[in-house]
Design a protein around this motif. Structure first.
Motif, short mmCIF file in Angstrom:
data_model
loop_
_atom_site.label_atom_id
_atom_site.label_comp_id
_atom_site.label_asym_id
_atom_site.label_seq_id
_atom_site.Cartn_x
_atom_site.Cartn_y
_atom_site.Cartn_z
N ASN A 127 109.41 74.36 28.64
CA ASN A 127 108.44 73.47 28.00
C ASN A 127 109.03 72.08 27.78
N GLN A 138 109.03 70.28 31.14
CA GLN A 138 107.67 69.86 31.50
C GLN A 138 107.24 68.64 30.68
N ALA A 139 107.56 68.64 29.39
CA ALA A 139 107.21 67.50 28.54
C ALA A 139 107.92 66.23 29.01
N LYS A 140 109.19 66.35 29.34
CA LYS A 140 109.95 65.20 29.82
C LYS A 140 109.41 64.71 31.16
N GLN A 141 109.01 65.64 32.03
CA GLN A 141 108.45 65.24 33.31
C GLN A 141 107.12 64.52 33.14
N ARG A 142 106.28 65.00 32.20
CA ARG A 142 105.02 64.31 31.92
C ARG A 142 105.27 62.93 31.36
N GLU A 143 106.27 62.85 30.48
CA GLU A 143 106.64 61.58 29.87
C GLU A 143 107.09 60.58 30.95
N SER A 190 106.37 60.71 34.24
CA SER A 190 105.30 60.39 35.18
C SER A 190 104.26 59.47 34.55
N ALA A 191 104.15 59.47 33.22
CA ALA A 191 103.20 58.59 32.54
C ALA A 191 103.70 57.16 32.48
#
Length: 77
Positions: free
Chosen positions: A65, A68-73, A75-76
């Motif tokens: 998790n 995934q949060a770091k990857q979303r961060e 990519s944003a």
């Protein structure tokens, strides 16, 4: 070998059980894990072990998790 012959041989094989929608509805993808030695603080291990068996899987889920949060961060940005 023809498709018909393959189907006939498969239907005669006692180990080849047919599957249906119900079987696949509960199927899970199992990805192999990599054995690893890691050093964690004793209180971290105690916390996860206190919830019972499966503590390593829970630690893996928390780390997944986080990733995934770091990857979303990222990519944003």
């Amino acid at each position: 070998m023809s498709d018909e012959e393959v189907e006939r041989l498969a239907s005669e094989d006692p180990d080849a059980l047919p599957t249906d929608e119900a079987f696949w509805a509960t199927a899970e993808i199992v990805r192999p894990k990599i054995p690893l030695s890691i050093r964690l603080d004793p209180e971290i291990i105690a916390y996860f072990k206190a919830a019972g068996p499966g503590y390593q899987s829970r630690i893996n889920a928390v780390l997944a998790n986080y990733v995934q949060a770091k990857q979303r961060e990222t990519s944003a940005s």
